[in-house]
Design an enzyme around this catalytic site. Structure first.
Site, mmCIF file in Angstrom:
data_model
loop_
_atom_site.group_PDB
_atom_site.id
_atom_site.type_symbol
_atom_site.label_atom_id
_atom_site.label_comp_id
_atom_site.label_asym_id
_atom_site.label_seq_id
_atom_site.Cartn_x
_atom_site.Cartn_y
_atom_site.Cartn_z
ATOM 1 N N LYS A 53 113.834 16.816 0.780
ATOM 2 C CA LYS A 53 113.581 16.798 2.231
ATOM 3 C C LYS A 53 113.277 15.396 2.729
ATOM 4 O O LYS A 53 113.612 15.028 3.854
ATOM 5 C CB LYS A 53 112.428 17.750 2.608
ATOM 6 C CG LYS A 53 112.912 19.128 3.004
ATOM 7 C CD LYS A 53 113.257 20.001 1.838
ATOM 8 C CE LYS A 53 114.653 20.335 1.616
ATOM 9 N NZ LYS A 53 114.893 21.161 0.416
ATOM 10 N N GLY A 186 126.080 26.323 -2.796
ATOM 11 C CA GLY A 186 124.794 26.928 -2.439
ATOM 12 C C GLY A 186 123.927 25.913 -1.710
ATOM 13 O O GLY A 186 124.375 24.808 -1.389
ATOM 14 N N GLY A 189 123.448 22.271 -3.351
ATOM 15 C CA GLY A 189 124.659 21.450 -3.241
ATOM 16 C C GLY A 189 124.874 20.957 -1.819
ATOM 17 O O GLY A 189 125.231 19.797 -1.596
ATOM 18 N N HIS A 444 108.408 27.981 27.493
ATOM 19 C CA HIS A 444 109.607 27.323 28.008
ATOM 20 C C HIS A 444 109.306 25.848 28.241
ATOM 21 O O HIS A 444 108.239 25.541 28.765
ATOM 22 C CB HIS A 444 110.034 27.964 29.327
ATOM 23 C CG HIS A 444 111.196 27.266 29.962
ATOM 24 N ND1 HIS A 444 112.480 27.399 29.494
ATOM 25 C CD2 HIS A 444 111.255 26.378 31.001
ATOM 26 C CE1 HIS A 444 113.288 26.638 30.233
ATOM 27 N NE2 HIS A 444 112.566 26.026 31.153
HETATM 28 P P1 FAD Z 1 108.647 24.933 -11.247
HETATM 29 O O1 FAD Z 1 108.398 24.327 -9.940
HETATM 30 O O2 FAD Z 1 109.941 24.637 -11.917
HETATM 31 O O3 FAD Z 1 107.433 24.483 -12.175
HETATM 32 C C1 FAD Z 1 107.408 24.780 -13.527
HETATM 33 C C2 FAD Z 1 106.545 23.759 -14.232
HETATM 34 O O4 FAD Z 1 106.352 24.202 -15.559
HETATM 35 C C3 FAD Z 1 107.169 22.381 -14.342
HETATM 36 O O5 FAD Z 1 106.291 21.422 -13.816
HETATM 37 C C4 FAD Z 1 107.389 22.158 -15.833
HETATM 38 O O6 FAD Z 1 107.128 20.828 -16.215
HETATM 39 C C5 FAD Z 1 106.351 23.091 -16.417
HETATM 40 N N1 FAD Z 1 106.674 23.578 -17.756
HETATM 41 C C6 FAD Z 1 107.811 24.160 -18.191
HETATM 42 N N2 FAD Z 1 107.690 24.520 -19.476
HETATM 43 C C7 FAD Z 1 106.445 24.153 -19.855
HETATM 44 C C8 FAD Z 1 105.710 24.269 -21.050
HETATM 45 N N3 FAD Z 1 106.218 24.848 -22.143
HETATM 46 N N4 FAD Z 1 104.459 23.776 -21.094
HETATM 47 C C9 FAD Z 1 103.891 23.199 -19.998
HETATM 48 N N5 FAD Z 1 104.542 23.082 -18.846
HETATM 49 C C10 FAD Z 1 105.797 23.555 -18.767
HETATM 50 N N6 FAD Z 1 112.534 25.850 -2.846
HETATM 51 C C11 FAD Z 1 112.094 26.069 -1.598
HETATM 52 O O7 FAD Z 1 111.365 27.030 -1.360
HETATM 53 N N7 FAD Z 1 112.423 25.228 -0.565
HETATM 54 C C12 FAD Z 1 113.215 24.143 -0.748
HETATM 55 O O8 FAD Z 1 113.495 23.407 0.193
HETATM 56 C C13 FAD Z 1 113.687 23.875 -2.064
HETATM 57 N N8 FAD Z 1 114.460 22.807 -2.301
HETATM 58 C C14 FAD Z 1 114.861 22.538 -3.579
HETATM 59 C C15 FAD Z 1 115.653 21.427 -3.799
HETATM 60 C C16 FAD Z 1 116.087 21.127 -5.075
HETATM 61 C C17 FAD Z 1 116.936 19.904 -5.299
HETATM 62 C C18 FAD Z 1 115.699 21.965 -6.168
HETATM 63 C C19 FAD Z 1 116.134 21.654 -7.569
HETATM 64 C C20 FAD Z 1 114.930 23.085 -5.954
HETATM 65 C C21 FAD Z 1 114.497 23.381 -4.657
HETATM 66 N N9 FAD Z 1 113.722 24.518 -4.394
HETATM 67 C C22 FAD Z 1 113.311 24.766 -3.106
HETATM 68 C C23 FAD Z 1 113.369 25.471 -5.447
HETATM 69 C C24 FAD Z 1 111.925 25.276 -5.911
HETATM 70 O O9 FAD Z 1 111.744 23.953 -6.336
HETATM 71 C C25 FAD Z 1 111.586 26.262 -7.010
HETATM 72 O O10 FAD Z 1 111.902 27.570 -6.591
HETATM 73 C C26 FAD Z 1 110.110 26.204 -7.360
HETATM 74 O O11 FAD Z 1 109.741 24.914 -7.768
HETATM 75 C C27 FAD Z 1 109.779 27.217 -8.453
HETATM 76 O O12 FAD Z 1 108.427 27.141 -8.753
HETATM 77 P P2 FAD Z 1 107.876 27.530 -10.188
HETATM 78 O O13 FAD Z 1 106.410 27.292 -10.130
HETATM 79 O O14 FAD Z 1 108.369 28.860 -10.573
HETATM 80 O O15 FAD Z 1 108.548 26.507 -11.223
#
Ligand code: FAD
Length: 465
Positions: A53, A186, A189, A444
């Protein structure tokens, strides 16, 4: 012997994990949160929502300075791009926000561990420091997995993390590619494609399906494609990528039954895969589906007692706010015995220009389910504020149950659609009818008047269209 004991250990410090950790601490648990990265905040803060963003905003201003500002009577002699500075601004925002998460953990007395977490037995997590030093063992009655996802790889695409990279690579190109091929139509992209298109790349999007933005309302996606084409995007739908490789310093992409395409860079944005590498799922018998997503019940419990999972790693909408909602619902269920999430009212936003936002069912889903519905549409051309802002592209569409008038879906493409959709999500969460929205006074001149007019249009009583 474990070196530390906590009530709850959360593996993963992204929006699913850190939010769950904070809520659990608020509810009185002694909580630990482990992340395999120095910067807490997950994909979202480090290489997802926030940096993308930041670049979308910068590139949008660059594009406006090169074009739309002139419509306002603001002219520049020469607009110059300082890409290094633009990228540094993005990095600074990431640094500030990830630092903020560390502060939040501290404030809530959550113990943060930096290292790779692995479940070695029920109730025991091993944390290996990033430098490969001596691992420690943590005992916890409850374990929450929130390890998120990573960009999916594709057969035939010779990913090298550079010329053929993913969204993380595309957040840090050091030069504007002349030609960029994006594999996948998607939201990731299209957002990253928008950044580089605005900065001067010729962007071609390849999509295997017959339309872009699969999963979003078809009519809105069609309109989006037309608008993006006017911005210079090229689309090749029904294109099944068979290979992408670097040949003589150039990227060559071959699609089934199509001429090969060449580009300076390829961005692979064909979905995300659950991240469970070396997590030790097999040590406790946690079940995953065919694609590797962890299977959970309605309380986010995995097949192993005392181990739960939320966020991208369990599949569904790959969105930060969905992960956070699940994290909160999960720990509230664990502590209080009740936690709730309404998957029908989770909004989704694509931060292109214009933005695309939706909540609830699409027309295609309602048709498939045989649900009779009424439809109200308001084009932004009818909205004074849109004209004043200089962009009347797009519309708001409200779908309401034909029998009860209850709002079933709201879909929007237009300026600040991502902010407008919040009203629709709240209305739907309260079980609103289209008449409920129509009876609410909207200021408005605001863009929210388009939501009001669309609600009026459901019952054929719009004023301005
Ligand atoms: P994650 O954010 O992936 O966090 C998982 C964490 O676990 C990571 O920090 C990783 O280091 C850690 N981890 C993994 N395995 C281990 C382990 N074994 N031990 C310790 N730590 C570990 N979503 C939106 O809602 N709005 C948006 O505008 C948006 N834009 C995006 C743009 C891009 C380019 C991308 C790639 C994604 C975007 N998303 C967006 C999606 C969003 O980032 C994810 O849906 C969200 O981060 C998922 O959250 P999470 O906590 O499940 O996992």
């Amino acid at each position: 012997m474990p070196q530390a004991t906590h009530d709850l250990v959360v593996i993963g410090g992204g929006p699913g994990g850190y939010v769950a950790a904070i809520r659990a601490a608020q509810l009185g648990l002694d909580v630990a949160c482990i992340d395999a990265n120095q910067q807490f905040g997950g994909t979202c803060l480090r290489v997802g929502c926030i940096p993308s963003k930041a670049l979308l905003e910068s590139s949008e201003l660059f594009a406006a300075a090169n074009g739309h500002f002139a419509e306002h009577g603001i002219e520049f002699k020469k607009v110059k791009l300082d890409l290094t500075k633009m990228l540094a601004r993005k990095d600074k925002i990431v640094e500030q926000l990830t630092g903020g998460i560390q502060q939040l953990l501290k404030k809530n007395k959550i113990t943060g561990y930096v290292g790779r977490g692995k479940i070695i037995a029920p109730g025991t997590v091993e944390v290996t420091p990033l430098d490969g030093g001596v691992a420690i063992e943590i005992a916890a009655e409850t374990i929450l997995i929130a390890t998120g996802s990573q960009p999916a790889r594709m057969q035939g695409v010779e990913y090298d993390g550079d010329l053929i990279g993913d969204s993380t690579t595309a957040l840090s190109y050091q030069e504007v590619p002349k030609k960029l091929i994006v594999i996948g139509g998607g939201y990731i992209g299209l957002e990253m494609g928008s950044v580089w298109n605005r900065l001067g790349s010729e962007v071609t999007v390849l999509e295997a399906m017959d339309r872009i933005l699969p999963g979003l309302d078809g009519e809105i996606a069609k309109q989006a494609q037309r608008i993006f084409e006017k911005q210079g995007f090229k689309f090749q739908v029904d294109s099944w990528v068979e290979s992408a490789k670097v040949e003589d310093g150039q990227c060559v992409v071959r699609c089934k039954d199509r001429e090969p395409l060449t580009a300076d860079r390829v961005l692979l944005a064909a979905g995300r895969a659950p991240y469970t590498a070396e997590l030790g799922l097999q040590n406790v018998g946690i079940e995953t589906d065919k694609r590797g997503f962890i299977q959970v019940d309605k309380h986010f419990a995995t097949s192993a007692k005392g181990i739960y999972a939320v966020g991208d790693v369990i599949g569904g909408a790959m969105l930060a706010h969905k992960a956070s909602e699940e994290g909160v619902a999960c720990v509230e269920q664990i502590v209080n015995g009740s936690g709730h999430i309404n998957y029908d009212t989770i909004p989704a936003v694509v931060y292109t220009h214009p933005e695309i936002a939706s909540v609830g069912k699409t027309e295609e889903q309602l048709k498939e389910a045989g649900v009779e519905y009424n439809k109200g549409v308001c084009p932004f051309g009818a909205i004074g504020r849109a004209l004043a802002l200089g962009d009347t592209n797009g519309r708001v569409k409200i779908l309401a149950d034909a029998a009860t008038d209850r709002v079933l879906g709201v879909h929007c493409i237009g300026l600040r659609a991502g902010d407008l959709i919040a009203e629709a999500a709240v209305a739907m969460q309260f079980g609103a009818s289209s008449e409920d929205i129509a009876r609410c006074c909207h200021a408005h001149p605001t863009l929210s008047e388009a939501v009001h007019e669309a609600a009026l249009a459901v019952n054929k009583r719009s004023i301005h269209t």
